[in-house]
Motif scaffolding. Structure first.
Motif, mmCIF file in Angstrom:
data_model
loop_
_atom_site.group_PDB
_atom_site.id
_atom_site.type_symbol
_atom_site.label_atom_id
_atom_site.label_comp_id
_atom_site.label_asym_id
_atom_site.label_seq_id
_atom_site.Cartn_x
_atom_site.Cartn_y
_atom_site.Cartn_z
ATOM 1 N N ALA A 92 0.971 -1.065 -0.115
ATOM 2 C CA ALA A 92 0.002 0.001 0.101
ATOM 3 C C ALA A 92 0.812 1.372 0.086
ATOM 4 N N PRO A 93 1.885 1.386 0.945
ATOM 5 C CA PRO A 93 2.987 2.600 0.866
ATOM 6 C C PRO A 93 3.742 2.703 -0.423
ATOM 7 N N CYS A 94 3.808 1.588 -1.117
ATOM 8 C CA CYS A 94 4.611 1.661 -2.258
ATOM 9 C C CYS A 94 3.697 2.108 -3.274
ATOM 10 N N LEU A 95 2.387 1.883 -3.445
ATOM 11 C CA LEU A 95 1.214 2.026 -4.350
ATOM 12 C C LEU A 95 1.022 3.906 -4.177
ATOM 13 N N ALA A 96 1.115 4.170 -2.965
ATOM 14 C CA ALA A 96 1.164 5.619 -2.611
ATOM 15 C C ALA A 96 2.207 6.367 -3.130
ATOM 16 N N ALA A 97 3.146 5.835 -2.952
ATOM 17 C CA ALA A 97 4.622 6.761 -3.494
ATOM 18 C C ALA A 97 4.489 6.687 -5.088
ATOM 19 N N GLY A 153 4.155 10.059 -7.660
ATOM 20 C CA GLY A 153 5.281 10.293 -8.510
ATOM 21 C C GLY A 153 6.561 10.417 -7.847
ATOM 22 N N LYS A 154 6.917 9.600 -6.655
ATOM 23 C CA LYS A 154 8.068 9.711 -5.927
ATOM 24 C C LYS A 154 9.305 8.987 -6.681
ATOM 25 N N ARG A 155 10.404 9.268 -6.136
ATOM 26 C CA ARG A 155 11.565 8.407 -6.558
ATOM 27 C C ARG A 155 11.538 7.355 -5.760
ATOM 28 N N LEU A 156 11.275 5.996 -6.049
ATOM 29 C CA LEU A 156 10.997 4.842 -5.368
ATOM 30 C C LEU A 156 12.132 3.984 -5.432
ATOM 31 N N LEU A 157 12.791 3.610 -4.455
ATOM 32 C CA LEU A 157 13.664 2.701 -4.115
ATOM 33 C C LEU A 157 13.106 1.463 -3.826
ATOM 34 N N LEU A 158 13.292 0.596 -4.551
ATOM 35 C CA LEU A 158 12.461 -0.546 -4.189
ATOM 36 C C LEU A 158 13.364 -1.748 -3.446
ATOM 37 N N ALA A 160 1.228 -0.028 -13.435
ATOM 38 C CA ALA A 160 0.045 0.835 -13.801
ATOM 39 C C ALA A 160 0.188 2.295 -12.937
ATOM 40 N N ALA A 161 0.606 2.218 -11.706
ATOM 41 C CA ALA A 161 0.294 3.282 -10.771
ATOM 42 C C ALA A 161 1.869 3.967 -10.739
ATOM 43 N N VAL A 162 3.130 3.313 -11.166
ATOM 44 C CA VAL A 162 4.200 3.930 -11.605
ATOM 45 C C VAL A 162 4.071 4.820 -12.822
ATOM 46 N N ARG A 163 3.559 4.228 -13.607
ATOM 47 C CA ARG A 163 3.439 4.815 -15.205
ATOM 48 C C ARG A 163 2.412 5.995 -14.858
ATOM 49 N N ALA A 164 1.179 5.710 -14.223
ATOM 50 C CA ALA A 164 0.161 6.896 -13.939
ATOM 51 C C ALA A 164 0.909 8.104 -13.274
ATOM 52 N N GLY A 165 1.568 7.883 -12.241
ATOM 53 C CA GLY A 165 2.140 8.819 -11.237
ATOM 54 C C GLY A 165 3.453 9.413 -11.697
ATOM 55 N N SER A 176 -6.895 -3.721 -8.923
ATOM 56 C CA SER A 176 -6.894 -2.586 -7.848
ATOM 57 C C SER A 176 -6.166 -3.224 -6.568
ATOM 58 N N LEU A 177 -5.780 -2.273 -5.770
ATOM 59 C CA LEU A 177 -5.254 -2.624 -4.283
ATOM 60 C C LEU A 177 -6.309 -3.569 -3.625
ATOM 61 N N ASP A 178 -7.562 -3.195 -3.741
ATOM 62 C CA ASP A 178 -8.678 -3.879 -2.877
ATOM 63 C C ASP A 178 -8.520 -5.663 -3.463
#
Length: 403
Positions: free
Chosen positions: A119-124, A128-133, A148-153, A378-380
């Motif tokens: 969930a926090p990864c999806l939020a980041a 549009g954050k710089r996300l270090l996974l 899809a969330a990475v691309r959209a954000g 979706s996340l749900d």
């Protein structure tokens, strides 16, 4: 389109949130950050339950926010007041997602173990954050929903696992050329503590033995995953989503010295490998500074004293869980989330003394066979798959315990 694409250098003083700050990845991240106070500012830290450790980090780095599991929020808040710190205490999953998406955070180090980090990864990603996974489960569970969330954000997704960082470093800079130029990628694995153990003796393995990794200092869950090589199965799945290669283009080879972190084989059969000392600060420093490079604090690799580098195929008798990765990737979408959930339940039961080590694989395979998920959107949906898979895996744990 791949989520890891070259871009401009980051501006000075990145504002960093470390999710899972008290774990091994979190502490290594803070070690690197502390070496470069001119480049990084720690603005948020999180832990699940280690209040004292989190308070000590808050006292050292003085972040704006600190997040703890909801059950210990009052304790954290009281500790911050006692220390006279201005840090605001947040609690539970809502606090994590708020912190990960906050506009005053530039970079999120995602180091929470397991599906809890999704969930926090999806939020980041959405923000549009710089996300270090470092949380491989975000891709194993999230799959296309996460991408899809990475691309959209418009997030910048950078891998921190040493193997995926190595692949990223060895690939061509232009992702549009990967399909034409690359034949396959090869993930290396240490083989863990049982690389040479007689498979017939695995039933008697204790949690202490499983957590005694020969090369890396890690948390208990990932140490068990290394002992079963389920960590490598999850990394195969992560590599599939992260880099876009077909499952048959991803190989695994055991390399006990953990010096060659992974390799890319090109169409002309040349191989580009990334080497380094087995120290997680190296990929962490690369992710923090990419596309630049900064000092990590790791010892240099000494080729004179290194000695031999050896490689061998993984033994399916010792490591049957590894091969579930390709099965899950060829199964209906969402099956990788089932595999991850089953494994988390099985490892937890093993560490609690309720399941034999060699039965971890039985729980994982049995859950995959018993539950075919609907395609998540979706996340749900992902959380529903996770819950159902955990319930099915729990039933299998109880059945094996009775047997």
């Amino acid at each position: 389109m791949t989520p890891v694409t070259p871009t401009e250098a980051s501006s000075p003083r990145q504002r960093i949130a470390v999710l899972g700050a008290t774990g091994s990845i979190g502490t290594n991240t803070l070690d690197v950050v502390a070496r470069h106070p001119d480049r990084f500012e720690v603005v948020a830290l999180s832990a699940e339950r280690q209040v004292e450790a989190l308070l000590a980090l808050c006292e050292r780095f003085r972040p704006r926010w600190a997040v703890i599991g909801a059950a210990r929020l009052d304790e954290l808040a009281a500790g911050l007041r006692q220390l006279g710190l201005p840090t605001q205490a947040l609690g539970g999953p809502a606090g994590l997602t708020e912190m990960a998406a906050h506009p005053e955070v530039d970079t999120v180090m995602a180091a929470i173990v397991g599906a809890a980090g999704l969930a926090p990864c999806l939020a980041a990603a959405h923000a549009g954050k710089r996300l270090l996974l470092a949380n491989k489960e975000a891709l194993v569970v999230g799959g296309e929903v996460f991408l899809a969330a990475v691309r959209a954000g418009g997030a910048r997704l950078l891998p921190i696992d040493s193997e995926h960082s190595a692949i990223f470093q060895a690939l061509p800079e232009d992702p549009e050329t990967w399909a034409q130029r690359v034949e396959k990628i090869v993930l290396t694995a240490s083989g863990g503590p049982f690389r040479q153990r007689d498979p017939a003796t695995l039933a008697t393995v204790t949690p202490q033995e499983a957590c005694a990794h020969p090369n890396w200092v890690m948390g208990r869950k990932i140490s068990v995953d290394s002992a079963t090589m389920m960590n490598k199965a999850l990394e195969v799945i992560e590599a599939r989503y992260l880099f876009g290669f077909a499952p048959e283009q991803i190989d695994v080879v055991i390399h006990p010295q953990s010096v060659v972190h992974s390799m890319v084989q090109y169409r002309d059969r040349s191989v580009v490998a990334q080497l380094g000392t087995p120290d997680m600060r190296v990929p962490i420093a690369y992710g923090l500074s990419w596309p630049e490079r900064i000092a990590s604090g790791a010892e240099p690799l000494d080729f004179v004293t290194l000695g031999a580098l050896t490689f061998e195929p993984p033994d399916p008798r010792r490591f049957p869980g590894l091969f579930l990765a390709w099965e899950a990737l060829r199964a209906p979408v969402g099956t990788t989330a089932v595999l991850n959930a089953a494994n988390e339940v099985a490892v937890d039961a093993f560490l609690a003394g309720r399941l034999r080590f060699d039965h971890i694989h039985a729980v994982n395979r049995g859950t995959l066979e018993a539950f075919v998920p609907s395609k998540p959107g979706s996340l749900d949906d992902l959380l529903a798959i996770d819950r159902e898979a955990r319930a099915r895996a729990g039933e299998r744990v109880r059945g094996l315990a009775r047997g």
